[in-house]
Motif scaffolding. Structure first.
Motif, PDB file in Angstrom:
ATOM      1  N   GLY A   1       0.816  -1.202   0.000  1.00  0.00           N
ATOM      2  CA  GLY A   1       0.000   0.000   0.000  1.00  0.00           C
ATOM      3  C   GLY A   1       0.857   1.262   0.000  1.00  0.00           C
ATOM      4  N   LEU A   2       0.323   2.304  -0.628  1.00  0.00           N
ATOM      5  CA  LEU A   2       0.951   3.625  -0.605  1.00  0.00           C
ATOM      6  C   LEU A   2      -0.042   4.585   0.031  1.00  0.00           C
ATOM      7  CD1 LEU A   2       3.446   5.302  -1.568  1.00  0.00           C
ATOM      8  CD2 LEU A   2       2.090   5.862  -3.604  1.00  0.00           C
ATOM      9  N   VAL A   3       0.392   5.327   1.046  1.00  0.00           N
ATOM     10  CA  VAL A   3      -0.519   6.180   1.811  1.00  0.00           C
ATOM     11  C   VAL A   3      -0.017   7.621   1.814  1.00  0.00           C
ATOM     12  CG1 VAL A   3      -1.537   6.618   4.091  1.00  0.00           C
ATOM     13  CG2 VAL A   3      -1.226   4.256   3.289  1.00  0.00           C
ATOM     14  N   VAL A   4      -0.953   8.555   1.576  1.00  0.00           N
ATOM     15  CA  VAL A   4      -0.682   9.985   1.711  1.00  0.00           C
ATOM     16  C   VAL A   4      -1.357  10.471   2.988  1.00  0.00           C
ATOM     17  CG1 VAL A   4      -1.074  12.272   0.731  1.00  0.00           C
ATOM     18  CG2 VAL A   4      -0.469  10.361  -0.758  1.00  0.00           C
ATOM     19  N   HIS A   5      -0.598  11.204   3.807  1.00  0.00           N
ATOM     20  CA  HIS A   5      -1.091  11.624   5.113  1.00  0.00           C
ATOM     21  C   HIS A   5      -1.526  13.090   5.120  1.00  0.00           C
ATOM     22  CE1 HIS A   5       0.174   7.965   7.373  1.00  0.00           C
ATOM     23  NE2 HIS A   5       1.005   7.855   6.346  1.00  0.00           N
ATOM     24  N   ALA A   6      -2.278  13.435   6.156  1.00  0.00           N
ATOM     25  CA  ALA A   6      -2.819  14.790   6.255  1.00  0.00           C
ATOM     26  C   ALA A   6      -1.752  15.804   6.653  1.00  0.00           C
ATOM     27  CB  ALA A   6      -3.962  14.813   7.272  1.00  0.00           C
ATOM     28  N   GLY A   7      -0.755  15.367   7.396  1.00  0.00           N
ATOM     29  CA  GLY A   7       0.230  16.297   7.933  1.00  0.00           C
ATOM     30  C   GLY A   7       1.634  16.097   7.401  1.00  0.00           C
ATOM     31  N   ARG A   8       2.504  16.919   7.884  1.00  0.00           N
ATOM     32  CA  ARG A   8       3.924  16.896   7.495  1.00  0.00           C
ATOM     33  C   ARG A   8       4.652  15.785   8.245  1.00  0.00           C
ATOM     34  NH1 ARG A   8       8.496  18.899   9.829  1.00  0.00           N
ATOM     35  NH2 ARG A   8      10.242  19.341   8.401  1.00  0.00           N
ATOM     36  N   ASP A   9       5.499  15.057   7.541  1.00  0.00           N
ATOM     37  CA  ASP A   9       6.367  14.039   8.132  1.00  0.00           C
ATOM     38  C   ASP A   9       7.574  14.757   8.737  1.00  0.00           C
ATOM     39  OD1 ASP A   9       8.168  11.989   8.681  1.00  0.00           O
ATOM     40  OD2 ASP A   9       7.783  10.918   6.819  1.00  0.00           O
ATOM     41  N   ASP A  10       7.806  14.566  10.032  1.00  0.00           N
ATOM     42  CA  ASP A  10       8.955  15.228  10.668  1.00  0.00           C
ATOM     43  C   ASP A  10      10.263  14.467  10.464  1.00  0.00           C
ATOM     44  OD1 ASP A  10       9.052  13.125  12.529  1.00  0.00           O
ATOM     45  OD2 ASP A  10       8.071  14.252  14.114  1.00  0.00           O
ATOM     46  N   LEU A  11      10.214  13.375   9.674  1.00  0.00           N
ATOM     47  CA  LEU A  11      11.405  12.620   9.249  1.00  0.00           C
ATOM     48  C   LEU A  11      12.176  12.010  10.424  1.00  0.00           C
ATOM     49  CD1 LEU A  11      12.668  15.102   6.493  1.00  0.00           C
ATOM     50  CD2 LEU A  11      11.016  13.225   6.275  1.00  0.00           C
ATOM     51  N   GLY A  12      11.465  11.712  11.509  1.00  0.00           N
ATOM     52  CA  GLY A  12      12.113  11.076  12.656  1.00  0.00           C
ATOM     53  C   GLY A  12      12.878  12.028  13.543  1.00  0.00           C
TER      54      GLY A  12
END
Length: 254
Positions: free
Chosen positions: A210-221
């Motif tokens: 699966g490929l998922v697009v999220h509502a918010g920004r990824d803080d990259l860990g």
């Protein structure tokens, strides 16, 4: 007369023996191109498709080993191919917006299915909210391609190497960590980028996931404080807006 005839016969036999010996000694080294008897005598003296100094016999194809190769990755132009994948994005039933579009993947691989290039990801999406200030959206490959009821069915990030979450170009990351995509003023995303880890071939191929697009920004860990724990798992990218299944695709040029 009889004595003279015997001398001439002796000379003729001597020449024949000498010529035969010369031919046998030089067969296969480029100086003698023997006849065809099911095999061609080659430069090395062996048989079975090689050839003498007169060049390749008509109708005999060039050996694959003679084709130009690039020593850095040990492949030739004749042994590389391209793989394609596509993912038709569908909005999650619980999402406040209807994000749709397509994400396409392309990668050059060898005939032995070894990656010869990074994975190219081309994103064309629309339907993002334009009235908020959030233009960054995390996008990740998730474990499962079963999204029949909702994007939640895709499970967590695809992480076969058991790493913590990170940036696409970090040494420590999930295979599925593709970072952020960025919407324009019209609520659309049109971008192409390369990923150095995710791949269409190999032990950790992303086909069928699966490929998922999220509502918010990824803080990259890189989250800190109370956000640290979730940062190392999901990047605090928020709810799932849309998802799709990565499937094999034909060459778009055909």
């Amino acid at each position: 007369m009889a004595e003279k005839a015997l001398i001439l016969l002796f000379v003729a036999l001597s020449c024949r023996l000498a010529c035969t010996e010369w031919a046998d000694n030089n067969r296969g080294n480029g100086m003698y191109h023997g006849g065809y008897n099911g095999n061609y005598q080659g430069r090395s003296g062996s048989s079975g498709g090689s050839y003498g100094r007169f060049g390749r016999p008509r109708g005999i194809p060039r050996s694959p080993h003679e084709r130009p190769s690039y020593d850095g990755t040990t492949y030739s132009r004749q042994t590389q191919k391209k793989l394609f994948a596509t993912c038709s994005m569908m909005p999650d039933p619980a999402a406040p917006v209807l994000v749709t579009g397509t994400v396409r993947f392309e990668q050059t691989v060898s005939s032995q299915n070894q990656a010869l290039s990074q994975l190219q990801v081309a994103v064309q999406l629309r339907g993002f909210e334009t009235r908020d200030n959030n233009v960054d959206h995390g996008m990740h490959v998730h474990m499962f391609g079963d999204i029949r009821t909702s994007c939640a069915d895709a499970g967590g990030h695809y992480n076969p190497t058991n790493m913590t979450h990170g940036s696409p170009f970090s040494a420590v990351r999930h295979v599925g960590d593709l970072g952020n995509i960025f919407e324009d003023g019209g609520g659309q995303v049109n971008t192409v980028f390369m990923d150095p880890v995710a791949s269409l071939v190999g032990e950790f191929s992303i086909f069928g996931r699966g490929l998922v697009v999220h509502a918010g920004r990824d803080d990259l860990g890189l989250g800190t404080g109370e956000n640290r724990t979730e940062s190392l798992k999901t990047g605090n990218a928020g709810a799932r807006l849309a998802c799709c299944v990565i499937a094999h695709a034909a060459d778009p040029q055909i």
